[in-house]
Design an enzyme around this catalytic site. Structure first.
Site, mmCIF file in Angstrom:
data_model
loop_
_atom_site.group_PDB
_atom_site.id
_atom_site.type_symbol
_atom_site.label_atom_id
_atom_site.label_comp_id
_atom_site.label_asym_id
_atom_site.label_seq_id
_atom_site.Cartn_x
_atom_site.Cartn_y
_atom_site.Cartn_z
ATOM 1 N N GLU A 253 0.880 -1.170 0.000
ATOM 2 C CA GLU A 253 0.000 0.000 0.000
ATOM 3 C C GLU A 253 0.909 1.210 0.000
ATOM 4 O O GLU A 253 1.730 1.377 0.900
ATOM 5 C CB GLU A 253 -0.905 0.016 1.242
ATOM 6 C CG GLU A 253 -2.033 -0.984 1.192
ATOM 7 C CD GLU A 253 -2.991 -0.791 0.028
ATOM 8 O OE1 GLU A 253 -3.062 0.332 -0.523
ATOM 9 O OE2 GLU A 253 -3.633 -1.775 -0.356
ATOM 10 N N CYS A 287 -2.585 8.461 3.456
ATOM 11 C CA CYS A 287 -2.536 8.109 2.037
ATOM 12 C C CYS A 287 -3.887 8.388 1.377
ATOM 13 O O CYS A 287 -3.961 8.553 0.165
ATOM 14 C CB CYS A 287 -2.111 6.663 1.849
ATOM 15 S SG CYS A 287 -3.006 5.521 2.876
HETATM 16 O O1 TXE Z 1 8.656 6.091 4.222
HETATM 17 P P1 TXE Z 1 9.335 4.694 3.924
HETATM 18 P P2 TXE Z 1 9.114 7.245 5.249
HETATM 19 C C1 TXE Z 1 5.552 8.741 2.054
HETATM 20 C C2 TXE Z 1 5.442 10.201 2.406
HETATM 21 C C3 TXE Z 1 6.669 10.438 3.218
HETATM 22 C C4 TXE Z 1 7.663 9.519 2.568
HETATM 23 C C5 TXE Z 1 8.801 9.064 3.430
HETATM 24 O O2 TXE Z 1 5.499 10.968 1.234
HETATM 25 O O3 TXE Z 1 7.086 11.751 3.131
HETATM 26 O O4 TXE Z 1 6.896 8.394 2.208
HETATM 27 O O5 TXE Z 1 8.338 8.470 4.621
HETATM 28 C C6 TXE Z 1 10.618 0.874 6.034
HETATM 29 N N1 TXE Z 1 13.287 -2.176 2.923
HETATM 30 N N2 TXE Z 1 4.751 7.887 2.901
HETATM 31 O O6 TXE Z 1 10.582 7.488 5.154
HETATM 32 O O7 TXE Z 1 10.785 4.844 3.814
HETATM 33 C C7 TXE Z 1 10.673 2.007 7.016
HETATM 34 O O8 TXE Z 1 11.589 1.731 8.055
HETATM 35 C C8 TXE Z 1 12.224 -2.451 3.701
HETATM 36 C C9 TXE Z 1 3.428 7.656 2.434
HETATM 37 O O9 TXE Z 1 8.601 6.921 6.568
HETATM 38 O O10 TXE Z 1 8.591 4.105 2.788
HETATM 39 C C10 TXE Z 1 9.219 2.042 7.476
HETATM 40 O O11 TXE Z 1 8.998 1.027 8.422
HETATM 41 N N3 TXE Z 1 11.625 -1.532 4.471
HETATM 42 C C11 TXE Z 1 2.815 6.459 3.060
HETATM 43 C C12 TXE Z 1 8.466 1.743 6.179
HETATM 44 O O12 TXE Z 1 9.400 1.088 5.337
HETATM 45 C C13 TXE Z 1 12.105 -0.281 4.438
HETATM 46 C C14 TXE Z 1 3.065 6.312 4.537
HETATM 47 C C15 TXE Z 1 7.948 2.993 5.459
HETATM 48 O O13 TXE Z 1 9.041 3.877 5.267
HETATM 49 C C16 TXE Z 1 13.208 0.061 3.644
HETATM 50 C C17 TXE Z 1 4.444 6.610 4.877
HETATM 51 C C18 TXE Z 1 13.795 -0.946 2.859
HETATM 52 N N4 TXE Z 1 14.837 -0.719 2.055
HETATM 53 C C19 TXE Z 1 5.220 7.406 4.069
HETATM 54 N N5 TXE Z 1 13.444 1.375 3.819
HETATM 55 C C20 TXE Z 1 1.346 6.346 2.724
HETATM 56 N N6 TXE Z 1 0.930 6.811 1.548
HETATM 57 O O14 TXE Z 1 0.576 5.805 3.506
HETATM 58 C C21 TXE Z 1 12.550 1.834 4.697
HETATM 59 N N7 TXE Z 1 11.730 0.834 5.095
#
Ligand code: TXE
Length: 487
Positions: A253, A287
């Site tokens: 998602e 989201c």
């Molecule tokens: O997201 P990440 P972040 C978007 C929103 C925000 C941006 C960054 O624009 O500004 O993402 O947020 C884990 N392998 N959204 O940095 O990095 C991480 O530790 C596996 C929209 O928080 O995607 C966390 O547990 N996992 C969104 C999870 O992934 C990894 C909601 C999400 O982090 C990883 C959140 C890797 N290589 C952010 N790197 C929505 N639309 O609901 C990181 N993670």
């Protein structure tokens, strides 16, 4: 306000043991840099591997446990979380920054999810059919997928872990959960409650740490059978690549750029109320946020005037403060990102209402809701997910134009319309290219007993939540029995 608040010491949970590790991190409140909500040690790869091994070891026992017992544990945990909604809501508001009523609402939602999915544990129905060959019966049943990695974001620190964990457990899977670094305390409490409700050791393991450090291990290691992820699009693509290379199933998602269409015949009060809640509720960090407001010419000026006035009345402040409408942005990186989108729009000649930094008594990431006017569908602010209290307005000619603009996005999570026309509502429900459609409602705000998910760049894999959640967390078995040879 925050001096009396305690710092919680968090541990990992591996094979039922509470495990500590270094280096120590601090979970600091976005409302107040002096409020340390929790301290925890980040996991390294070896701990992530141990967690996977523990889940592998626990899998045969848990999958053989009756659905009734699995459901009982989930229901017991749900009741405790509901009972402690105020206490857990305060922790959630402190660590994530949404207002206390929003946070308590989210905790209650997690409790409802656990109870609903607890009930689903005994509804794992199958099918019995006659074969096309005589004397043979065919059964179709669903079995657990096995060991599932659960990776969650910061914006719903207890509800998203709950809506992934609860159906996974209900259907007999064992898990490793890695919550977002910014919000470990809410997830820790969820795991703690589930253990005390009777979850056997190793069935649900918790690894606290950064995605950069342990993400690859948790998405592509031997022993894993599936990964369910919510977060950014970029990380989601990486998770998918890792899962495909490992040959395991993935559910993602990701983002949204959700349109809320307002047409000339709309009830203006409904339009303003839903736009305000949809765009700026939970500080716009959803989201499903209504981030594109697509408004027809005849109602545009009245809508913008009323929405701007309502925004000006909104109180932005500390998440625990009484009477605030919107808490802080989650952290400095997100605040910079939100402000950058607003500034770029202003530089491009768009009019911006609000969006200033808000002064407060505590040192937090406070920003007023921002509305960017006169935008074009091709503007960055209409193509990319901002993920903050920032909404744009696109003025359009008529309903058909609005629908075309609404569908002009790589995303497809939720789409809404505000109208008093039954014909327009009906048409929009059919033609909006989104996984979820709302009529006279904001795009955000969903139920827990029905499918959640989108199309295009928003989602990958089967839907989450409701009965539909079973699709991802089970695998189908077709069995043929020649009844004549059985005594
Ligand atoms: O997201 P990440 P972040 C978007 C929103 C925000 C941006 C960054 O624009 O500004 O993402 O947020 C884990 N392998 N959204 O940095 O990095 C991480 O530790 C596996 C929209 O928080 O995607 C966390 O547990 N996992 C969104 C999870 O992934 C990894 C909601 C999400 O982090 C990883 C959140 C890797 N290589 C952010 N790197 C929505 N639309 O609901 C990181 N993670």
């Amino acid at each position: 306000m925050t001096s009396a608040l305690e710092t919680i010491n968090l541990t990992h949970f591996v094979a039922g043991e509470r495990v500590e590790s270094g280096p120590v991190h601090h979970d600091v409140s976005p409302s107040d840099s002096t409020d340390v909500v929790a301290s925890w040690g980040a996991a390294a790869d070896d701990l992530a591997h141990q967690a996977i091994e523990a889940a592998v070891a626990a899998a045969p026992g848990w999958s053989a446990t009756t659905g009734a017992r699995r459901g009982e544990i989930l229901t017991t945990a749900g009741l405790e979380i509901a009972r402690r909604a105020e206490e857990l809501g305060r922790i959630l508001a402190r660590e994530e920054g949404k207002t206390l009523p929003e946070a308590i609402g989210e905790v209650r939602r997690a409790a409802q999810i656990l109870q609903f999915q607890g009930g689903q544990a005994i509804r794992n129905r199958g099918q019995l059919l006659d074969s096309v060959r005589p004397g043979i019966e065919v059964s179709i049943t669903r079995e657990p997928v096995g060991v599932v990695s659960v990776i969650t974001p910061w914006n719903f620190p207890i509800a998203i872990p709950a809506w992934k964990i609860a159906p996974a457990l209900a259907h007999g899977n064992t898990l490793v959960l890695k919550p977002a670094e910014a919000v470990p305390a809410s997830a820790w409490h969820l795991v703690d409650v589930l253990h005390r409700a009777g979850l056997p050791d190793g069935v649900l393991n918790l690894v606290l740490g950064s995605g950069r450090d342990v993400g690859d291990t948790l998405t592509g290691s031997a022993g894993l059978n599936a990964v369910t992820f919510t977060g950014s699009e970029g990380t989601g693509r990486r998770v998918l690549d890792r899962a495909s290379a490992a040959g395991i199933r993935a559910q993602l998602e990701m983002g949204g750029k959700n349109p809320l269409v307002v047409i000339d015949d709309a009830d203006l009060d409904v339009a303003v109320t839903q736009a305000l809640a949809g765009a700026f509720g939970s500080t716009g960090q959803r989201c499903t946020a209504s981030s594109r407001l697509i408004v027809t010419r005849g109602i545009h000026d009245r809508f913008v005037d009323r929405l701007s006035a309502a925004m000006a009345r909104w109180r932005v402040g500390h998440a625990l403060e009484d009477g605030i409408d919107m808490g802080p942005v989650v952290d400095q990186v997100q605040l910079d990102q939100d402000r950058r989108y607003v500034e770029q729009a202003a530089v491009a000649g768009r009019e911006v209402v609000g969006g200033q930094l808000e002064a407060a008594e505590t040192d937090g990431f406070f920003m007023r809701p921002a509305l960017v006017l006169g935008t074009d569908p091709s503007d960055a602010i209409n193509r990319e997910e901002v993920f903050g209290p920032v909404a744009s307005v696109i003025e359009v000619e008529d309903y058909e134009h609005a629908l075309a603009v609404a569908n002009d996005t790589p995303y497809g999570l939720a789409a809404g319309i505000v109208t008093t026309s039954l014909a327009a509502a009906h048409d929009f429900r059919k033609r909006a290219q989104a996984g979820m459609v709302m009529v006279n409602l904001a795009t955000a705000g969903v139920d827990f007993h029905v499918p959640f998910g989108g199309r295009g760049a928003s989602s990958f894999g089967p839907r989450e939540q409701g009965e539909e959640a079973r699709e991802f967390f089970t695998q189908v078995k077709t069995a043929y029995v020649a009844a004549g040879a059985v005594t």
